[in-house]
Scaffold this motif. Structure first.
Motif, mmCIF file in Angstrom:
data_model
loop_
_atom_site.group_PDB
_atom_site.id
_atom_site.type_symbol
_atom_site.label_atom_id
_atom_site.label_comp_id
_atom_site.label_asym_id
_atom_site.label_seq_id
_atom_site.Cartn_x
_atom_site.Cartn_y
_atom_site.Cartn_z
ATOM 1 N N SER A 21 -9.655 2.502 5.597
ATOM 2 C CA SER A 21 -10.452 2.043 4.640
ATOM 3 C C SER A 21 -10.677 0.457 4.478
ATOM 4 O O SER A 21 -11.341 -0.310 3.842
ATOM 5 C CB SER A 21 -9.995 2.617 3.372
ATOM 6 O OG SER A 21 -8.899 2.100 2.713
ATOM 7 N N ARG A 22 -9.253 -0.148 4.951
ATOM 8 C CA ARG A 22 -9.348 -1.588 4.899
ATOM 9 C C ARG A 22 -9.791 -2.267 6.300
ATOM 10 O O ARG A 22 -10.423 -3.159 6.269
ATOM 11 C CB ARG A 22 -7.854 -1.929 4.774
ATOM 12 C CG ARG A 22 -7.442 -1.870 3.371
ATOM 13 C CD ARG A 22 -5.861 -1.624 3.362
ATOM 14 N NE ARG A 22 -5.369 -2.988 3.272
ATOM 15 C CZ ARG A 22 -3.928 -3.205 3.635
ATOM 16 N NH1 ARG A 22 -3.118 -2.218 3.933
ATOM 17 N NH2 ARG A 22 -3.422 -4.490 3.561
ATOM 18 N N LYS A 73 -5.755 6.978 6.411
ATOM 19 C CA LYS A 73 -7.132 6.647 5.623
ATOM 20 C C LYS A 73 -7.045 5.319 5.016
ATOM 21 O O LYS A 73 -8.028 4.502 4.926
ATOM 22 C CB LYS A 73 -7.541 7.835 4.589
ATOM 23 C CG LYS A 73 -7.876 9.145 5.387
ATOM 24 C CD LYS A 73 -9.370 8.817 5.630
ATOM 25 C CE LYS A 73 -9.609 10.043 6.790
ATOM 26 N NZ LYS A 73 -10.856 9.728 7.371
ATOM 27 N N THR A 74 -5.817 4.983 4.455
ATOM 28 C CA THR A 74 -5.636 3.695 3.705
ATOM 29 C C THR A 74 -5.817 2.310 4.853
ATOM 30 O O THR A 74 -6.733 1.535 4.607
ATOM 31 C CB THR A 74 -4.418 3.401 3.062
ATOM 32 O OG1 THR A 74 -3.084 4.083 4.026
ATOM 33 C CG2 THR A 74 -3.979 4.391 1.925
ATOM 34 N N VAL A 111 0.761 -1.081 0.019
ATOM 35 C CA VAL A 111 -0.242 -0.095 0.063
ATOM 36 C C VAL A 111 0.833 1.236 0.005
ATOM 37 O O VAL A 111 0.601 2.281 -0.665
ATOM 38 C CB VAL A 111 -0.944 -0.049 1.187
ATOM 39 C CG1 VAL A 111 -1.856 1.271 1.276
ATOM 40 C CG2 VAL A 111 -1.966 -1.176 1.195
ATOM 41 N N VAL A 112 2.032 1.288 0.728
ATOM 42 C CA VAL A 112 2.927 2.268 0.688
ATOM 43 C C VAL A 112 3.405 2.600 -0.733
ATOM 44 O O VAL A 112 3.400 3.824 -1.093
ATOM 45 C CB VAL A 112 4.119 2.140 1.808
ATOM 46 C CG1 VAL A 112 5.048 3.168 1.630
ATOM 47 C CG2 VAL A 112 3.477 2.025 3.217
ATOM 48 N N ARG A 116 -15.696 8.296 3.907
ATOM 49 C CA ARG A 116 -14.646 8.858 4.416
ATOM 50 C C ARG A 116 -15.065 9.329 5.814
ATOM 51 O O ARG A 116 -14.140 9.429 6.751
ATOM 52 C CB ARG A 116 -13.967 9.775 3.506
ATOM 53 C CG ARG A 116 -12.976 8.924 2.734
ATOM 54 C CD ARG A 116 -12.055 10.046 1.954
ATOM 55 N NE ARG A 116 -12.666 11.180 1.299
ATOM 56 C CZ ARG A 116 -13.328 11.249 0.125
ATOM 57 N NH1 ARG A 116 -13.172 10.031 -0.539
ATOM 58 N NH2 ARG A 116 -13.880 12.405 -0.245
ATOM 59 N N SER A 142 -3.856 12.801 1.889
ATOM 60 C CA SER A 142 -3.985 12.011 2.824
ATOM 61 C C SER A 142 -5.385 11.600 2.929
ATOM 62 O O SER A 142 -5.680 10.672 3.272
ATOM 63 C CB SER A 142 -3.531 12.889 4.180
ATOM 64 O OG SER A 142 -3.994 12.165 5.218
ATOM 65 N N GLU A 143 -6.165 12.786 2.800
ATOM 66 C CA GLU A 143 -7.648 12.249 2.946
ATOM 67 C C GLU A 143 -8.129 11.496 1.852
ATOM 68 O O GLU A 143 -9.004 10.544 2.262
ATOM 69 C CB GLU A 143 -8.512 13.922 2.928
ATOM 70 C CG GLU A 143 -10.041 13.667 2.964
ATOM 71 C CD GLU A 143 -10.512 13.143 4.556
ATOM 72 O OE1 GLU A 143 -9.752 13.169 5.354
ATOM 73 O OE2 GLU A 143 -11.778 12.721 4.499
ATOM 74 N N LEU A 144 -7.523 11.672 0.841
ATOM 75 C CA LEU A 144 -8.150 10.737 -0.492
ATOM 76 C C LEU A 144 -7.171 9.546 -0.669
ATOM 77 O O LEU A 144 -7.156 9.098 -1.761
ATOM 78 C CB LEU A 144 -8.046 11.568 -1.673
ATOM 79 C CG LEU A 144 -9.293 12.754 -1.610
ATOM 80 C CD1 LEU A 144 -9.016 13.888 -2.664
ATOM 81 C CD2 LEU A 144 -10.525 12.225 -2.033
ATOM 82 N N SER A 145 -6.307 9.156 0.201
ATOM 83 C CA SER A 145 -5.499 8.260 -0.225
ATOM 84 C C SER A 145 -6.010 6.910 -0.493
ATOM 85 O O SER A 145 -5.230 6.064 -1.209
ATOM 86 C CB SER A 145 -4.448 8.156 1.081
ATOM 87 O OG SER A 145 -5.190 7.777 2.323
ATOM 88 N N ALA A 146 -7.313 6.452 -0.088
ATOM 89 C CA ALA A 146 -7.702 5.372 -0.649
ATOM 90 C C ALA A 146 -8.067 5.446 -1.765
ATOM 91 O O ALA A 146 -7.963 4.393 -2.766
ATOM 92 C CB ALA A 146 -9.005 4.794 0.353
ATOM 93 N N ASP A 147 -8.551 6.556 -2.392
ATOM 94 C CA ASP A 147 -8.985 6.801 -3.832
ATOM 95 C C ASP A 147 -7.487 6.571 -4.637
ATOM 96 O O ASP A 147 -7.712 6.330 -5.575
ATOM 97 C CB ASP A 147 -9.530 8.009 -4.030
ATOM 98 C CG ASP A 147 -11.204 7.876 -3.517
ATOM 99 O OD1 ASP A 147 -11.393 6.994 -2.820
ATOM 100 O OD2 ASP A 147 -11.649 9.201 -3.346
ATOM 101 N N ASN A 153 -19.087 7.389 -1.195
ATOM 102 C CA ASN A 153 -17.594 7.358 -1.089
ATOM 103 C C ASN A 153 -17.399 8.602 -0.043
ATOM 104 O O ASN A 153 -16.442 8.155 0.820
ATOM 105 C CB ASN A 153 -16.697 7.265 -2.283
ATOM 106 C CG ASN A 153 -15.558 6.696 -1.914
ATOM 107 O OD1 ASN A 153 -15.428 5.861 -0.981
ATOM 108 N ND2 ASN A 153 -14.592 6.961 -2.971
ATOM 109 N N VAL A 210 -5.042 5.132 -3.874
ATOM 110 C CA VAL A 210 -4.366 3.712 -4.079
ATOM 111 C C VAL A 210 -5.246 3.000 -5.424
ATOM 112 O O VAL A 210 -4.530 2.398 -5.924
ATOM 113 C CB VAL A 210 -4.777 2.892 -2.826
ATOM 114 C CG1 VAL A 210 -4.676 1.384 -3.230
ATOM 115 C CG2 VAL A 210 -3.722 3.287 -1.709
ATOM 116 N N LEU A 223 0.799 4.250 -2.995
ATOM 117 C CA LEU A 223 0.644 5.694 -2.866
ATOM 118 C C LEU A 223 2.032 6.535 -3.288
ATOM 119 O O LEU A 223 1.726 7.761 -3.638
ATOM 120 C CB LEU A 223 0.700 5.973 -1.127
ATOM 121 C CG LEU A 223 -0.510 5.639 -0.300
ATOM 122 C CD1 LEU A 223 -0.448 5.688 1.184
ATOM 123 C CD2 LEU A 223 -1.612 6.398 -0.909
#
Lengths: 562, 562
Positions: free
Chosen positions: B230-231, B226-227, A326-327, B488, A411-416, B484, A418, A330
């Protein structure tokens, strides 16, 4: 636990370890690479071990100031290594100059006893029956251990006799070259591991029969079930896809090396992002794929004699080592955001991001698929994947720009982010597969089979991530449904050659190490043969009969809830 | 391998086994449940073992006609059991009457030796370090073993002294009752296993820090990424969701039992489909979730002392036993197709399929979400999930009807049917979670936390399967994006109580068995303590030093590629 051969032969994945071990051998020592600490993995800059220069004695004092600074995980460290390449914070003239490498002797070369100030041991049992339990991953602590100044690795920076810290003019980007090399070998390994699992599952699926018997005829081969095909064939296609992208990465590494020698760093950042992303994508898909192959073998996949439990246990750390997956994604996302933000500035994206240069076209693109067969055109597939990856990246960029600061937004959008990085990496694999299939390929009918595999790889990804394609308006629901129809048809086309396509990996039974995947398909006698080898079967009446079983039978004690 | 306690206490999951073992104890024997064969798992009707009635002696002759008819997998069979409940094809008067149960003695009650005609042993090592390696899963073959007629289980059908086969009037549907009971307990187990893994991962994520240090401040807790959220948070929500649906299934089982006693079979098929589907959904999600939790713990999750490798290895067979998860979903899909096809006939769908009765409404439905906060309304979530499940089912039904025959169509579309069944089962879990949260819940602020969990569960599923929702026109891309955004925001709301929400499971450190998940968060000293317990650390210089290490150091032999 604690077999020594791996440490001796340097089975590590890190390039520096590979260079260091032959040297160690020449020096009549056994060495390991000691970077990771108990409290510090991904964040190398956060390492706590210190190497403080003492100008009075011309020595470094290596020290572990905290419990979390203990070295933890290095392979071969626990019981075998006599020396370690230790990464520690260099402190000289009262200043912290970041993390550097130091060669430290741990054990006597005479009797293997640990040297004063050294605490070293094995970190204990790990996942699986065998797997990394044959490796003495170790822990290590230093109590003010003194080493000569000459034992610092000084290619990139030096400490003088007086204790001055000097940065050489060796370009820092060279370090990226090593990472590119290591990660391309991980991608090739992924292809190998996945193809082993797929070979086992495909062969066994052709042997195993279940349900569907009519009038006394044999039951159906499970490989003929669409549910089995829809799980198994995309994995077979992935094994081939990763092989081809791995081959391409070898070319990329050669290209990068050549450019470095000519002081051309223009493609370095892109090459680094690309290999980081592909390491992440292929290792995650392979770990999940091996476990899926295990499940596809039903109950028998749970037996060690299937080979699959150990293949999983030994493979799965690849998702964590050499950069957590995951890192890494990013990092890719960060590079993509930079690329997107520079599009207006006239700076042309290079290499695997070159498609982003066609920004306007990709934003206006509409997929023109009208029938299922249109999804067989490489250009159609490629454009859909390009448009999806690009639009996801642009969306992320726009959403980040709405945040109070770029870092907060990221940071806030990091899941997106990824997910965006995954889309970009999938595009790379798809495009390299397409390129491969467009080359001349010798052998009758081979090209056609590879074309089927390529289309299965791409369309199964499209099906899995259809939400991306629909949400970004790249395709319509109808087109998604047509892709699915085409996929089913491709599975049927692939079925007759599925076994040949895994035989083509040319793995010996011994290498596969799986009763379920044996070449001759003679699965059941071999399963039984393996079972009888279990030490429990050495006697008819098991050890412990008199102590545990007989008392129950004679009701000498009541069955308890223990 | 081969610990005996599990077999004695009857750790099996099968209800019949649970009834049979206390009886066995009373009879001073140790029994196991022997159904699965080497070549036959899911397809019970395909079992090959025969029980041929011999009217001359009033006996059954139990026989294994082929290698694939060997009993294979029964827990406790290999070394411990003295008797087995054997499932075999009943043959009398030259006719095959299908599969029935027979009690067969395997070993002497005096000295545990195997009886004539019996071959029995352990099937060998299995996945993981411990896990099912403490269970003597066995193989068993019969060579014309004779048992008295009275040892056939005769509740549902009988064989007379003369060898006549008689079917009793006990309703066959009673068998479904047993399956409902077994599977509801599997759903509760899933919740327990997942909540253990989540408890470990949440606590450790709050302890572990990585990156983000500014000016010497501590690094960031990984739970704040957040990553990571989200998991991890959807898994925490799933653990609660499965608990509530498990509680509801207990009610369902009681309801079914009551109806059975009143000879009311009207809800039986629906209850059976529902429990089959929920068994599949929850066990797959739990197995994947445990492994995800392991990865979320980074490198240390790979250590056995994290507790996660063994939790995974011991749990994952739940995806295969008591019905392979894909086979079960196809059963659910078959029931859904039947329900859809009967909608026009006036037959009202019951229970968890009742929503299908609102066919017209669900086909016309358009989601009216305009802002992210609209996604917090239970009715909005519920309708979106209902419309998605229903439209997928209708699509499948239409596509099947285009095939030359219903069975061909069902088989050709089975991968889509599996996705449809998943959508239906997810709706059940979401709806039961919503029902739970709408009840009175004591405790200050508890209800609000459960509401957040419920919304996270639903919206994370919606995000994961957004392709379904978009392709069926249930929501627009914009609405998907708003979901989505809401997700968050929910993660941020949940973060402060995440640790409390796993503490609420109230697991002791001993039960959790994880250094990473310890209640006091004192992870690193405990990791080290566990490491030193490794037997390899009993001596400073390891066994094998003189044999393997010293020769390398003295270059008595060259490092080979072996």
């Amino acid at each position: 636990m604690g077999m020594f051969v791996p440490a001796i032969k340097g089975q590590g994945t890190d390039e520096q370890q590979k260079k260091w071990l032959p040297l160690a051998y020449k020096l009549q020592i056994i060495g390991c690479y000691a970077q990771t600490e108990l409290g510090h993995g991904s964040n190398v800059q956060g390492l706590e071990t210190t190497a403080t220069f003492d100008p009075k004695t011309d020595e470094f004092i290596i020290h572990s100031p905290t419990l979390t600074s203990s070295k933890w995980w290095p392979g071969g460290l626990g019981k075998v290594s006599t020396h370690a390449l230790v990464y520690a914070r260099l402190i000289t003239e009262g200043k912290d100059h970041g993390v550097h490498g130091f060669i430290v002797q741990l054990r006597s070369l005479d009797d293997h006893s640990t040297l004063p100030g050294i605490t070293v041991g094995d970190i204990g049992a790990k996942f699986g029956n065998g797997a990394y339990n044959t490796m003495d991953n170790g822990l290590l602590r230093f109590d003010h251990v003194r080493i000569p100044r000459s034992q610092m690795l000084m290619r990139v920076s030096q400490v003088t006799r007086e204790g001055k810290f000097i940065v050489s003019d060796v370009p820092r980007q060279l370090l990226y070259g090593t990472m590119v090399s290591v990660r391309q070998s991980i991608v090739s390994d992924a292809s190998r591991a996945l193809s082993r699992a797929v070979c086992i599952a495909v062969r066994y699926s052709a042997v195993r029969r279940q349900f569907g018997s009519q009038d006394g005829s044999p039951e159906m081969q499970v490989i003929d079930y669409k549910t089995q095909q829809s799980r198994l064939f995309p994995l077979l296609a992935s094994a081939y896809a990763f092989r081809f992208v791995g081959e391409w990465l070898k070319w990329l590494y050669a290209d990068v090396t050549q450019r470095l020698q000519a002081n051309d760093f223009s493609t370095m950042a892109e090459a680094h992002a690309c290999t980081a992303g592909l390491k992440s994508l292929t290792t995650s898909a392979t770990a999940d794929g091996i476990e899926e192959c295990r499940k596809l073998c039903g109950g028998h996949g749970y037996l060690c004699s299937s080979g699959l439990p150990e293949l999983f246990a030994v493979y799965v750390p690849a998702c964590t080592y050499e950069g957590d997956n995951v890192v890494l994604l990013l990092q890719v996302a960060r590079f993509l955001m930079k690329t997107v933000s520079q599009l207006g500035s006239g700076k042309q994206p290079v290499g695997t991001t070159a498609y982003m240069g066609r920004a306007q076209h990709l934003m206006q693109y509409k997929c023109d698929v009208r029938g299922a067969e249109d999804w067989l055109k490489p250009s159609v597939i490629l454009e859909a994947f390009e448009a999806r990856a690009f639009r996801l990246a642009v969306n992320c960029g726009q959403n980040i720009s709405k945040a109070p600061g770029a870092e907060e937004g990221f940071s806030e959008l990091s899941a997106d982010l990824v997910e965006t990085a995954v889309a970009h990496c999938q595009l790379i694999v798809v495009s390299k597969f397409i390129e491969k299939v467009q080359q001349d390929i010798p052998g009758l009918g081979i090209k056609e089979q590879l074309q089927i595999l390529c289309n299965i790889y791409a369309l199964s990804l499209l099906h899995k991530h259809v939400g991306d394609f629909l949400a970004t308006g790249c395709i319509t629901p109808r087109q998604g449904s047509l892709a699915n129809d085409q996929l089913r048809s491709l599975y049927s086309q692939m079925r007759p050659n599925a076994v040949a396509l895994v035989d083509a990996f040319n793995y010996t039974d011994q290498y596969l190490g799986s009763v379920l995947g044996c070449y001759d398909g003679n699965v059941y006698p071999k399963l039984e043969e393996e079972a009888w080898k279990d030490p429990l079967n050495d006697s008819v009446v098991p050890d412990g009969y008199h102590e545990y079983i007989q008392p129950v039978l004679k009701q000498k004690f009541r069955a308890s809830r223990l």
